[in-house]
Design a protein around this motif. Sequence first.
Motif, PDB file in Angstrom:
ATOM      1  N   UNK A  48       5.757  -5.562   3.362  1.00  0.00           N
ATOM      2  CA  UNK A  48       5.753  -6.502   4.498  1.00  0.00           C
ATOM      3  C   UNK A  48       4.432  -6.443   5.255  1.00  0.00           C
ATOM      4  N   UNK A  49       3.967  -5.186   5.462  1.00  0.00           N
ATOM      5  CA  UNK A  49       2.681  -5.018   6.152  1.00  0.00           C
ATOM      6  C   UNK A  49       1.561  -5.673   5.351  1.00  0.00           C
ATOM      7  N   UNK A  50       1.604  -5.466   4.006  1.00  0.00           N
ATOM      8  CA  UNK A  50       0.573  -6.067   3.144  1.00  0.00           C
ATOM      9  C   UNK A  50       0.600  -7.575   3.209  1.00  0.00           C
ATOM     10  N   UNK A  51       1.829  -8.125   3.207  1.00  0.00           N
ATOM     11  CA  UNK A  51       1.949  -9.590   3.283  1.00  0.00           C
ATOM     12  C   UNK A  51       1.418 -10.110   4.614  1.00  0.00           C
ATOM     13  N   UNK A  52       1.793  -9.411   5.699  1.00  0.00           N
ATOM     14  CA  UNK A  52       1.308  -9.834   7.022  1.00  0.00           C
ATOM     15  C   UNK A  52      -0.214  -9.778   7.104  1.00  0.00           C
ATOM     16  N   UNK A 103      17.497   9.417  -0.487  1.00  0.00           N
ATOM     17  CA  UNK A 103      16.052   9.413  -0.757  1.00  0.00           C
ATOM     18  C   UNK A 103      15.611   8.089  -1.371  1.00  0.00           C
ATOM     19  N   UNK A 104      16.421   7.617  -2.312  1.00  0.00           N
ATOM     20  CA  UNK A 104      16.069   6.342  -2.948  1.00  0.00           C
ATOM     21  C   UNK A 104      16.090   5.196  -1.940  1.00  0.00           C
ATOM     22  N   UNK A 105      17.053   5.255  -1.040  1.00  0.00           N
ATOM     23  CA  UNK A 105      17.152   4.206  -0.018  1.00  0.00           C
ATOM     24  C   UNK A 105      15.944   4.219   0.900  1.00  0.00           C
ATOM     25  N   UNK A 106      15.584   5.446   1.338  1.00  0.00           N
ATOM     26  CA  UNK A 106      14.417   5.569   2.214  1.00  0.00           C
ATOM     27  C   UNK A 106      13.150   5.121   1.483  1.00  0.00           C
ATOM     28  N   UNK A 140      13.124   1.416   1.379  1.00  0.00           N
ATOM     29  CA  UNK A 140      12.787   0.891   2.721  1.00  0.00           C
ATOM     30  C   UNK A 140      11.302   1.028   2.986  1.00  0.00           C
ATOM     31  N   UNK A 141      10.701   2.183   2.616  1.00  0.00           N
ATOM     32  CA  UNK A 141       9.269   2.403   2.815  1.00  0.00           C
ATOM     33  C   UNK A 141       8.438   1.416   2.017  1.00  0.00           C
ATOM     34  N   UNK A 142       8.868   1.227   0.724  1.00  0.00           N
ATOM     35  CA  UNK A 142       8.123   0.277  -0.121  1.00  0.00           C
ATOM     36  C   UNK A 142       8.210  -1.134   0.469  1.00  0.00           C
ATOM     37  N   UNK A 143       9.393  -1.505   0.947  1.00  0.00           N
ATOM     38  CA  UNK A 143       9.575  -2.835   1.548  1.00  0.00           C
ATOM     39  C   UNK A 143       8.728  -2.998   2.804  1.00  0.00           C
TER      40      UNK A 143
END
Length: 285
Positions: free
Chosen positions: A22-26, A9-12, A15-18
């Motif tokens: 990334x979407x926000x940066x783009x 769960x923590x990994x997912x 990954x979701x936060x990342x």
Amino acid sequence: MSKSEPGKKELLMHIGIAGLASIGILLFVFYIYLPITTNHGESMTVPNLEGILLDDLGEFLEERDLRYEVEPDSGYSPKFPPLAVLKQFPLAEAKVKEGRKIYITLNASKPPVVKMPSLIQRSLKNAQLELRSLGLLLGEIRYKPDFALNTILGQYYKGKKLKAGEEIPKGSKIDFEVGDGLGNQTFQMMNLTDMDLDEAVFVMRGYGLKLGDVFYEKEGKIIKEKEASNGEAVIESIEAEPGRVFKHTPNTKNKARIGQEIDLWIVEVDSTKIEEIPTLDLVSD
């Protein structure tokens, strides 16, 4: 529950936060950063600089975030004062970036000189075209009696007769003396009454006169002066025959001038107007 499930769960979550980051940066790069950096300075519209003096040009363009450079070659136009902008590149209304350099051509501080050709005996229209090609302007036109209508008889600059080859400033006004097509020789008007139209035109041509208007009337009287047996003058009025001139202006009591138009009055033939009228140009242009 196994110990591996919280780790997954923590990994997912990471990954979701990342992914969201990334979407926000783009989104930031494409919709905020790039438009700011790429569109910077591209909305400037080049103003029309034509006619602006060089002394005023720097401040004028600085207020609009533009620069200028003077081209080494100058031109000349009598429409603008010395050292005014004559041409520019880019042209007015073009879109450029802020700080763009505008290349300008200045009006010469002194007009260049041109050699005046002889336009004597050339037509006024032809002389105007020649002046335009030399960068000269048409000044005053003065008519004088001469058979050659609109033919150059004299050329002047500032009141002085201008000879071929004389150097004058470009943009100068040239005055012309031209023929009025009439001449100045006058004579007593001859009598054209009781002549038919062809005969009257033939006589007028011999005197250098032109045919003016021809008027047709149903009837007309010819006034003739005869000498009686006692030596006295007798005025006689007779009916003019069809097709004959019974009146003209000017008449025999007036003076006529070479090139003048003569109006004729003629009696109709068979109550119908003669259709064919000689339209002779009696004095050549």
